[in-house]
Design a protein around this motif. Structure first.
Motif, PDB file in Angstrom:
ATOM      1  N   TYR A 211     -76.384 -12.824 -28.285  1.00 34.17           N
ATOM      2  CA  TYR A 211     -76.208 -13.343 -27.050  1.00 34.17           C
ATOM      3  C   TYR A 211     -75.031 -13.417 -26.810  1.00 34.17           C
ATOM      4  O   TYR A 211     -74.509 -12.708 -25.567  1.00 34.17           O
ATOM      5  N   SER A 212     -73.986 -13.962 -27.652  1.00 34.98           N
ATOM      6  CA  SER A 212     -72.554 -13.940 -26.962  1.00 34.98           C
ATOM      7  C   SER A 212     -71.968 -12.722 -27.077  1.00 34.98           C
ATOM      8  O   SER A 212     -71.179 -12.142 -26.218  1.00 34.98           O
ATOM      9  N   ALA A 213     -72.467 -11.748 -27.810  1.00 31.58           N
ATOM     10  CA  ALA A 213     -71.620 -10.201 -27.934  1.00 31.58           C
ATOM     11  C   ALA A 213     -72.290  -9.697 -26.634  1.00 31.58           C
ATOM     12  O   ALA A 213     -71.461  -8.775 -26.069  1.00 31.58           O
ATOM     13  N   ALA A 214     -73.638  -9.596 -26.269  1.00 29.84           N
ATOM     14  CA  ALA A 214     -73.981  -9.187 -25.051  1.00 29.84           C
ATOM     15  C   ALA A 214     -73.326  -9.568 -23.908  1.00 29.84           C
ATOM     16  O   ALA A 214     -73.000  -8.468 -22.950  1.00 29.84           O
ATOM     17  N   LEU A 215     -73.030 -11.044 -23.616  1.00 25.55           N
ATOM     18  CA  LEU A 215     -72.229 -11.200 -22.363  1.00 25.55           C
ATOM     19  C   LEU A 215     -70.844 -11.076 -22.691  1.00 25.55           C
ATOM     20  O   LEU A 215     -70.468 -10.536 -21.305  1.00 25.55           O
ATOM     21  N   ALA A 216     -70.241 -10.903 -23.717  1.00 30.36           N
ATOM     22  CA  ALA A 216     -68.860 -10.331 -23.488  1.00 30.36           C
ATOM     23  C   ALA A 216     -68.871  -8.817 -23.371  1.00 30.36           C
ATOM     24  O   ALA A 216     -68.014  -8.558 -22.523  1.00 30.36           O
ATOM     25  N   LEU A 217     -69.805  -8.074 -23.825  1.00 33.55           N
ATOM     26  CA  LEU A 217     -69.817  -6.783 -23.287  1.00 33.55           C
ATOM     27  C   LEU A 217     -69.994  -6.668 -21.613  1.00 33.55           C
ATOM     28  O   LEU A 217     -69.386  -5.829 -21.133  1.00 33.55           O
ATOM     29  N   HIS A 218     -70.965  -7.519 -21.228  1.00 36.78           N
ATOM     30  CA  HIS A 218     -71.262  -7.534 -19.869  1.00 36.78           C
ATOM     31  C   HIS A 218     -70.127  -7.591 -19.146  1.00 36.78           C
ATOM     32  O   HIS A 218     -69.745  -7.095 -18.016  1.00 36.78           O
ATOM     33  N   TYR A 219     -69.400  -9.041 -19.381  1.00 38.36           N
ATOM     34  CA  TYR A 219     -68.262  -9.257 -18.650  1.00 38.36           C
ATOM     35  C   TYR A 219     -67.046  -8.282 -18.813  1.00 38.36           C
ATOM     36  O   TYR A 219     -66.265  -8.232 -17.907  1.00 38.36           O
ATOM     37  N   SER A 220     -66.902  -7.614 -19.871  1.00 35.37           N
ATOM     38  CA  SER A 220     -65.948  -6.625 -20.102  1.00 35.37           C
ATOM     39  C   SER A 220     -66.191  -5.235 -19.431  1.00 35.37           C
ATOM     40  O   SER A 220     -65.291  -4.643 -19.091  1.00 35.37           O
ATOM     41  N   GLU A 221     -67.432  -4.699 -19.611  1.00 39.16           N
ATOM     42  CA  GLU A 221     -67.703  -3.457 -19.077  1.00 39.16           C
ATOM     43  C   GLU A 221     -68.540  -3.388 -18.072  1.00 39.16           C
ATOM     44  O   GLU A 221     -68.736  -2.150 -17.391  1.00 39.16           O
ATOM     45  N   GLY A 222     -69.196  -4.539 -17.592  1.00 42.50           N
ATOM     46  CA  GLY A 222     -70.192  -4.524 -16.434  1.00 42.50           C
ATOM     47  C   GLY A 222     -71.569  -4.062 -16.822  1.00 42.50           C
ATOM     48  O   GLY A 222     -71.921  -3.752 -17.890  1.00 42.50           O
ATOM     49  N   ALA A 223     -72.239  -3.830 -15.772  1.00 43.71           N
ATOM     50  CA  ALA A 223     -74.036  -3.595 -16.096  1.00 43.71           C
ATOM     51  C   ALA A 223     -73.610  -2.022 -16.147  1.00 43.71           C
ATOM     52  O   ALA A 223     -73.068  -1.144 -15.860  1.00 43.71           O
ATOM     53  N   PRO A 224     -74.849  -1.507 -16.854  1.00 44.46           N
ATOM     54  CA  PRO A 224     -74.994   0.077 -17.015  1.00 44.46           C
ATOM     55  C   PRO A 224     -75.227   0.500 -15.585  1.00 44.46           C
ATOM     56  O   PRO A 224     -75.856  -0.152 -14.887  1.00 44.46           O
ATOM     57  N   ASP A 225     -74.900   1.843 -15.628  1.00 44.15           N
ATOM     58  CA  ASP A 225     -75.032   2.707 -14.559  1.00 44.15           C
ATOM     59  C   ASP A 225     -76.218   2.466 -13.612  1.00 44.15           C
ATOM     60  O   ASP A 225     -76.340   2.361 -12.455  1.00 44.15           O
ATOM     61  N   ARG A 226     -77.463   2.508 -14.254  1.00 40.50           N
ATOM     62  CA  ARG A 226     -78.795   2.610 -13.741  1.00 40.50           C
ATOM     63  C   ARG A 226     -79.427   1.467 -13.784  1.00 40.50           C
ATOM     64  O   ARG A 226     -80.670   1.241 -13.926  1.00 40.50           O
ATOM     65  N   TRP A 227     -78.932   0.406 -13.815  1.00 47.57           N
ATOM     66  CA  TRP A 227     -79.330  -1.040 -14.063  1.00 47.57           C
ATOM     67  C   TRP A 227     -80.249  -1.398 -12.778  1.00 47.57           C
ATOM     68  O   TRP A 227     -81.448  -2.042 -13.195  1.00 47.57           O
ATOM     69  N   ARG A 228     -80.300  -0.687 -11.690  1.00 56.04           N
ATOM     70  CA  ARG A 228     -81.063  -1.143 -10.761  1.00 56.04           C
ATOM     71  C   ARG A 228     -82.528  -0.333 -10.665  1.00 56.04           C
ATOM     72  O   ARG A 228     -83.519  -0.829 -10.252  1.00 56.04           O
ATOM     73  N   ASP A 229     -82.583   0.440 -11.854  1.00 58.64           N
ATOM     74  CA  ASP A 229     -83.840   0.857 -12.191  1.00 58.64           C
ATOM     75  C   ASP A 229     -84.701   0.101 -12.947  1.00 58.64           C
ATOM     76  O   ASP A 229     -86.129   0.436 -13.085  1.00 58.64           O
ATOM     77  N   PHE A 230     -83.993  -1.013 -13.426  1.00 55.65           N
ATOM     78  CA  PHE A 230     -84.834  -1.791 -14.460  1.00 55.65           C
ATOM     79  C   PHE A 230     -84.826  -3.215 -14.125  1.00 55.65           C
ATOM     80  O   PHE A 230     -85.383  -3.876 -14.877  1.00 55.65           O
ATOM     81  N   TYR A 231     -83.887  -3.603 -13.402  1.00 54.54           N
ATOM     82  CA  TYR A 231     -83.537  -5.107 -13.378  1.00 54.54           C
ATOM     83  C   TYR A 231     -83.570  -5.585 -11.987  1.00 54.54           C
ATOM     84  O   TYR A 231     -83.054  -4.610 -11.103  1.00 54.54           O
ATOM     85  N   ILE A 232     -83.587  -6.751 -11.597  1.00 52.66           N
ATOM     86  CA  ILE A 232     -83.319  -7.421 -10.499  1.00 52.66           C
ATOM     87  C   ILE A 232     -81.860  -7.503  -9.944  1.00 52.66           C
ATOM     88  O   ILE A 232     -81.783  -7.620  -8.793  1.00 52.66           O
ATOM     89  N   SER A 233     -81.087  -8.071 -11.077  1.00 53.25           N
ATOM     90  CA  SER A 233     -79.605  -7.980 -10.619  1.00 53.25           C
ATOM     91  C   SER A 233     -78.867  -7.493 -11.756  1.00 53.25           C
ATOM     92  O   SER A 233     -79.526  -7.063 -12.872  1.00 53.25           O
ATOM     93  N   ALA A 234     -77.773  -7.446 -11.646  1.00 51.57           N
ATOM     94  CA  ALA A 234     -76.693  -6.747 -12.592  1.00 51.57           C
ATOM     95  C   ALA A 234     -76.679  -7.798 -13.873  1.00 51.57           C
ATOM     96  O   ALA A 234     -76.805  -7.430 -14.937  1.00 51.57           O
ATOM     97  N   TYR A 235     -76.661  -9.134 -13.551  1.00 52.41           N
ATOM     98  CA  TYR A 235     -76.632  -9.970 -14.760  1.00 52.41           C
ATOM     99  C   TYR A 235     -77.864  -9.879 -15.619  1.00 52.41           C
ATOM    100  O   TYR A 235     -77.789 -10.375 -16.678  1.00 52.41           O
ATOM    101  N   ALA A 236     -78.993  -9.609 -14.764  1.00 55.76           N
ATOM    102  CA  ALA A 236     -80.060  -9.433 -15.581  1.00 55.76           C
ATOM    103  C   ALA A 236     -80.151  -8.581 -16.596  1.00 55.76           C
ATOM    104  O   ALA A 236     -80.618  -8.758 -17.826  1.00 55.76           O
ATOM    105  N   SER A 237     -79.376  -7.593 -16.517  1.00 58.14           N
ATOM    106  CA  SER A 237     -78.991  -6.489 -17.655  1.00 58.14           C
ATOM    107  C   SER A 237     -78.194  -7.012 -18.834  1.00 58.14           C
ATOM    108  O   SER A 237     -78.177  -6.130 -19.893  1.00 58.14           O
ATOM    109  N   ALA A 238     -77.741  -8.083 -18.744  1.00 59.53           N
ATOM    110  CA  ALA A 238     -76.883  -8.549 -19.777  1.00 59.53           C
ATOM    111  C   ALA A 238     -77.504  -8.913 -21.101  1.00 59.53           C
ATOM    112  O   ALA A 238     -77.026  -8.415 -22.139  1.00 59.53           O
ATOM    113  N   HIS A 239     -78.514  -9.585 -20.840  1.00 56.76           N
ATOM    114  CA  HIS A 239     -79.364  -9.800 -22.260  1.00 56.76           C
ATOM    115  C   HIS A 239     -80.999 -10.311 -21.719  1.00 56.76           C
ATOM    116  O   HIS A 239     -81.173 -10.725 -20.565  1.00 56.76           O
TER     117      HIS A 239
END
Length: 329
Positions: A211-239
């Motif tokens: 979890y910690s590594a996933a959130l660190a990656l999310h805040y440092s690099e942001g959501a993946p390019d196609r996150w809207r195809d799979f998630y309701i929000s960018a933050y949902a893609s974090a973990h």
């Protein structure tokens, strides 16, 4: 949210304290889920009497000074400090609306004082960003072990919008935080069996991922390019667990909004009379109308999200979990 009326026939609202039609003092009665005039049989919560931050009622015979909702508070902003009365009031508004929807859905709702093992408590806490004298340099909004923590700074509109823009978020509100964090609580409250855990992993991914590594990656690099195809929000893609909580929060958004639409004649269908797929289909149409109305008065989209087929499947999973939770007491 349903519509409310005073006994005199005047329309009132969920946060009304006094009817403008007959001048009677009102409060929300959680037993009847209606607004009611103060009487010999009821009294206002002490947080309303002393601080003006609550309009919920309790029976006169109840020996507790606080209403049902305020009994969930563990920590509130220090009322001797300037600005905290307004902060607390805004936090209570969000919490009360959350509780109303949870009650309408028939979900188990008990405070952590009465049930330390399964109950829920809330901390509204400040940190050094708003008060230099506080030792905590950063209080994170989140959930852990039956406690939802909301940084009181979220109740300051300027600070909240600043954070929203810094993080590149489409939506950030006190109510949104509370609905999201309640999702973490209810998943823990359910204590899912192996079968449900397996289904969770199929829908959201492996919750055991670091979890910690996933959130660190999310805040440092942001959501993946196609996150809207799979998630309701960018933050949902974090973990996966944040994907679950974001989806849960949107389920509550949709339910409350559909109930409001039906109560005001915008829709002919009440959410409790529809299955989850029907709700989603109706909400897709209504949210477009809502966004266009907002744009017509110069505001941004009220619901800046897209519910695609992937998100729809996740909302169906949440609906199944809610059906299971209804049987818990």
């Amino acid at each position: 949210m349903k519509r409310f009326y005073c006994d005199c026939g005047s329309q009132v609202f969920f946060d009304t304290r006094k009817c403008l039609g007959c001048n009677r003092f009102l409060g929300f009665d959680p037993q009847t889920m209606e607004m009611a005039a103060l009487s010999d049989q009821s009294r206002l919560c002490n947080n309303g009497l002393e601080f003006g931050v609550c309009n919920w009622l309790l029976d006169e015979e109840d020996n507790h000074p606080l209403c049902r909702a305020c009994q969930f508070n563990r920590t509130v902003p220090n009322q001797s400090l300037p600005g905290n009365r307004i902060r607390w009031h805004r936090l209570e508004e969000g919490k009360k609306r959350l509780f109303f929807t949870l009650m309408r859905l028939g979900l188990p709702l008990i405070d952590g004082w009465r049930d330390p093992k399964r109950g829920l408590l809330l901390d509204f806490i400040e940190d050094a960003r708003s008060r230099e004298q506080f030792p905590e340099s950063f209080v994170s909004t989140g959930y852990l072990g039956g406690i939802i923590t909301i940084n009181a700074l979220e109740a300051d509109e300027v600070a909240r919008i600043t954070t929203k823009e810094e993080l590149g978020e489409d939506y950030r509100t006190v109510l949104g935080h509370l609905r999201h964090e309640s999702g973490h609580y209810y998943w823990q409250r359910l204590d899912p069996d192996q079968d449900l855990q397996g289904r969770f992993q199929e829908v959201f991914g492996d919750p055991a991922r670091d979890y910690s590594a996933a959130l660190a990656l999310h805040y440092s690099e942001g959501a993946p390019d196609r996150w809207r195809d799979f998630y309701i929000s960018a933050y949902a893609s974090a973990h996966p667990v944040e994907d679950w909580a974001e989806t849960w929060g949107h389920y509550l958004h949709i339910y409350d909004a559909l109930e409001t639409a039906a109560a005001h004649g915008v829709s002919k269908h009440w959410p409790e009379d529809m299955d989850i797929r029907q709700r989603i289909a109706l909400w897709r149409d209504l949210s477009i109308t809502l966004n266009e109305l907002n744009r017509s008065v110069g505001r941004g989209d009220a619901y800046p999200f897209v519910i695609n087929s992937m998100v729809e499947g996740k909302l169906e999973f949440v609906d199944d979990v809610i059906c299971r939770l209804r049987g818990f007491r």
